[in-house]
Write an enzyme that holds these catalytic residues in place. Structure first.
Site, mmCIF file in Angstrom:
data_model
loop_
_atom_site.group_PDB
_atom_site.id
_atom_site.type_symbol
_atom_site.label_atom_id
_atom_site.label_comp_id
_atom_site.label_asym_id
_atom_site.label_seq_id
_atom_site.Cartn_x
_atom_site.Cartn_y
_atom_site.Cartn_z
ATOM 1 N N PHE A 196 44.903 25.344 29.991
ATOM 2 C CA PHE A 196 44.702 26.471 29.952
ATOM 3 C C PHE A 196 43.417 25.595 30.631
ATOM 4 O O PHE A 196 42.600 24.281 31.119
ATOM 5 C CB PHE A 196 43.163 25.836 29.201
ATOM 6 C CG PHE A 196 42.358 27.294 28.797
ATOM 7 C CD1 PHE A 196 42.270 28.203 28.443
ATOM 8 C CD2 PHE A 196 40.824 26.794 29.075
ATOM 9 C CE1 PHE A 196 41.735 29.735 29.058
ATOM 10 C CE2 PHE A 196 39.738 28.389 29.131
ATOM 11 C CZ PHE A 196 40.006 29.196 29.602
ATOM 12 N N ASP B 254 42.800 18.277 23.842
ATOM 13 C CA ASP B 254 42.057 19.473 23.336
ATOM 14 C C ASP B 254 43.190 20.310 22.542
ATOM 15 O O ASP B 254 44.471 20.449 22.517
ATOM 16 C CB ASP B 254 42.554 20.131 24.902
ATOM 17 C CG ASP B 254 42.061 21.554 24.500
ATOM 18 O OD1 ASP B 254 41.646 21.976 23.549
ATOM 19 O OD2 ASP B 254 41.653 22.600 26.245
ATOM 20 N N TYR C 227 35.940 28.743 17.266
ATOM 21 C CA TYR C 227 35.398 30.358 17.873
ATOM 22 C C TYR C 227 36.780 31.117 18.039
ATOM 23 O O TYR C 227 36.629 31.930 17.898
ATOM 24 C CB TYR C 227 34.834 30.280 18.669
ATOM 25 C CG TYR C 227 35.109 30.700 20.503
ATOM 26 C CD1 TYR C 227 36.178 31.375 20.936
ATOM 27 C CD2 TYR C 227 34.220 29.836 21.070
ATOM 28 C CE1 TYR C 227 36.411 30.630 22.442
ATOM 29 C CE2 TYR C 227 34.881 29.197 22.187
ATOM 30 C CZ TYR C 227 35.973 28.855 22.216
ATOM 31 O OH TYR C 227 35.878 28.941 24.042
ATOM 32 N N LYS C 228 38.086 30.239 17.828
ATOM 33 C CA LYS C 228 39.375 30.798 17.258
ATOM 34 C C LYS C 228 39.776 30.888 15.992
ATOM 35 O O LYS C 228 38.910 32.094 15.131
ATOM 36 C CB LYS C 228 40.370 29.890 17.976
ATOM 37 C CG LYS C 228 39.677 30.119 20.239
ATOM 38 C CD LYS C 228 40.445 29.560 20.593
ATOM 39 C CE LYS C 228 40.740 28.905 22.011
ATOM 40 N NZ LYS C 228 40.937 30.644 22.392
ATOM 41 N N ARG D 134 49.469 38.378 24.565
ATOM 42 C CA ARG D 134 49.794 37.479 22.911
ATOM 43 C C ARG D 134 49.582 38.039 22.127
ATOM 44 O O ARG D 134 48.227 38.929 21.885
ATOM 45 C CB ARG D 134 47.970 36.428 23.363
ATOM 46 C CG ARG D 134 48.739 35.207 24.453
ATOM 47 C CD ARG D 134 48.214 34.078 24.573
ATOM 48 N NE ARG D 134 46.483 34.779 24.430
ATOM 49 C CZ ARG D 134 45.709 33.862 24.295
ATOM 50 N NH1 ARG D 134 45.535 32.006 24.669
ATOM 51 N NH2 ARG D 134 44.731 34.584 24.394
#
Lengths: 396, 396
Positions: B128, B197, B222-223, B368
């Protein structure tokens, strides 16, 4: 104890004539408590709880991921624009992001990078500690020397080795207000850049960042801006520094095209370049809601009342606790707090809390009383001083 | 289009047998929407809005500054303890603080300081983007070289110059799951430290940080943890590294005695040393509330359903969109997302949104679909694939 009649009547008269008196009703405050810690954690405007719940239900729940494109992503700059007038900044120079400590790190590293060939960072020796911790790390990582200098000597100390000067606009212990124009000009005369920490001045004293030609500033939003516990801090980047702002926490939110997912970093145009990671939206939107209380307020009136509350605090001390040791300047070179030294230390503040007077304590011996013009009353000031005398009599 | 009868019946049967079916009712989700972006922004548990409003009214408003001593100050570590079991960490090694970008900066600098005499940082080339931006800044500030290596070559690339290896546990584009045990062991064989990560794996795949002897990790909340937009990230510091953890964002919240206001920094004992500035309490307590949904859940069941949802996604593609270009591994070396390449690009996802199927798009051509076992249904998976075919037929 019985309050002297004169100050009791004066408090009533001042409260009756207070042009901000109606503002207090906008805040959620326990009427049994006299709150003197708005310089540490501002009280919540009443509408924030409902607004935040609506953000969760309608924006997070109702719109889900779509909200990022419907206002969230740009909120750090949008909310920054609401703070800009409070710090004397023309539009496009303030962004809300991260904590003060983190923002200080960004701006200090960027400042030393913007002023090469110099090897010293000068720091206000009485600084709030985190500024010193962060400055020490910046010095270590960039090969600079950190020199701590008493506030009064900062201007004279800046020299040809000085890359950047970091100072607090209002001292967190004494409440003393530093001269931003003079300090910034002195740094510039030495060829140094100037970074101001506005944590204890924003929302309390007039700040003229553009007018004083300040380079960078940081400030917190949970004190006099009432943004909520640990609400995100803000960064001011003078427009002339934005294009070359080269910051170390160059995360994706500061990228020129974050959703292009480019492997290489390209800083955004404008103040958004000071952003780092994904913005903390619930806290940011709580702050956004809290800022509404400023919409119909003339800041000059706020400042005037803040000084008047302080003047009345001194008057009460003179009448009720004569000889109190007060490091806060009696003249108006101060923020919106009165500090009283007390050898009894922290137990004195604990006893004040028990009696419903909520200030705070800073080592080694300072009782701090924050004065928030949007909700503090003169009657509360009288109560604070009266209660302090009671506590002293009971403890000593 | 008409859905093939077999997969329609299969979806119904799978939903009927879903041991997590009752969990969906705990989330605030528009029934008209099929939400496939829980890998980017998790949906809100229904109780979060009310809990957050209560925090504002009762803790911020009711207790004011006293709340810092009544649970707020320690909340970053307390909430970290709730995340620890989800990442295979024994107590005392996870703290919630700042954003992933900022936490990566802290851990990478600390990692290179902990492994002196080496001059290279190795990075998963498909990372990312923010990880790469931050690693580049760390390399620049510490005098290291940043080398980007394809994930499959990372283990072989680590050598005697390598101070630290940074890799993503689950690739954000393809959803591919990397072997944490193998990658960490390879880094260690080369004498390097390993930073993971976990943004796309925490709450989705089993993570065994202690079991794999990982040194440091960061992750977002937050995912799949549904903490709210931009909710604060977490840092894992293996216990053996805590005493010497030497981080660059050494703010007052990570100090051993923050309220002593000492001029010099002394890092706190334990994982609290990874803290920086004042913690962002409203967002943190929203996360705290959101984590309640995990309390009565067996994580093995969550993982099993996540894989089953993915398997069913593949089955639907085979039947409805045979030949779809899917970079996500068909075997179970994946997180909880299915990615589909589509030459139509972003307009295809926009058309899916118009039809109530909310996934997202990542350049250059990847659609996605996140699968959140706590609320995603098999019927929704079928709807996603059916709708994708409809959109393709209408656009091409």
């Amino acid at each position: 104890m019985t309050e002297p009649l004169a100050v009791r009547e004066l408090a009533a008269a001042l409260d009756a004539a207070d042009p901000l008196a109606a503002k207090r009703a906008e805040f959620d405050l326990d009427p049994a408590v006299a709150y003197f810690d708005g310089n540490s954690l501002g009280a919540p405007p009443k509408h924030v709880a409902g607004r935040l719940a609506a953000v969760v239900r309608e924006q997070w729940g109702g719109r889900l991921i779509r909200s990022w494109a419907e206002g969230w992503w740009d909120a750090p700059v949008r909310v920054g624009e609401r703070i800009a007038p409070l710090v004397g900044a023309a539009p496009g120079q303030v962004v809300v992001s991260d904590s003060t400590s983190v923002d200080l790190f960004k701006t200090l590293v960027a400042a030393v990078r913007a002023n090469p060939g110099r090897d010293e960072i000068l720091l206000d020796a009485a600084t709030f500690p985190t500024d010193g911790y962060v400055a020490a790390q910046v010095a270590r990582l960039t090969g600079h020397t950190l020199r701590r200098v008493p506030l009064d000597e900062l201007s004279a100390a800046a020299g040809e080795r000085t890359a950047v000067v970091l100072a607090n606009h209002v001292d967190y212990v004494s409440g003393r207000l530093h001269d931003m124009a003079e300090g910034t000009a002195a740094a510039h005369r030495a060829g140094a850049l100037m970074v101001w920490d506005l944590c204890h001045s924003v929302g309390a004293v007039p700040v003229r960042l553009d007018g004083c030609e300040v380079d960078f500033a940081v400030g917190c939003t949970y004190k006099f801006l009432n943004g909520g516990p640990g609400s995100p801090a803000f960064v001011y980047l003078a427009r002339r520094w934005q294009e070359t702002f080269d910051q170390p926490l160059a995360g994706w939110a500061g990228h020129a095209d974050p959703f292009a997912m480019e492997a290489g970093y390209r800083g955004a145009a404008g103040v958004g370049r000071a952003r780092s990671g994904t913005p903390d939206m619930l806290s940011l939107l709580a702050l956004d809601a809290a800022l509404d209380v400023w919409d119909d307020v003339d800041f000059a009136v706020v400042r005037e009342k803040g000084l008047a509350l302080g003047d009345f605090f001194f008057r009460c001390l003179d009448e009720i606790l004569p000889g109190a040791d007060v490091p806060t300047p009696r003249d108006h070179a101060r923020g919106h707090q009165i500090s009283v030294r007390d050898p009894g230390g922290e137990p004195v503040m604990a006893a004040l809390h028990e009696r419903g007077v909520l200030g705070d304590f800073r080592p080694p011996d300072v009782l701090r009383f924050g004065l928030a013009p949007l909700y503090t009353t003169y009657a509360e000031v009288l109560r604070a001083v009266t209660t302090l005398r009671e506590v002293r009599e009971s403890l000593h």
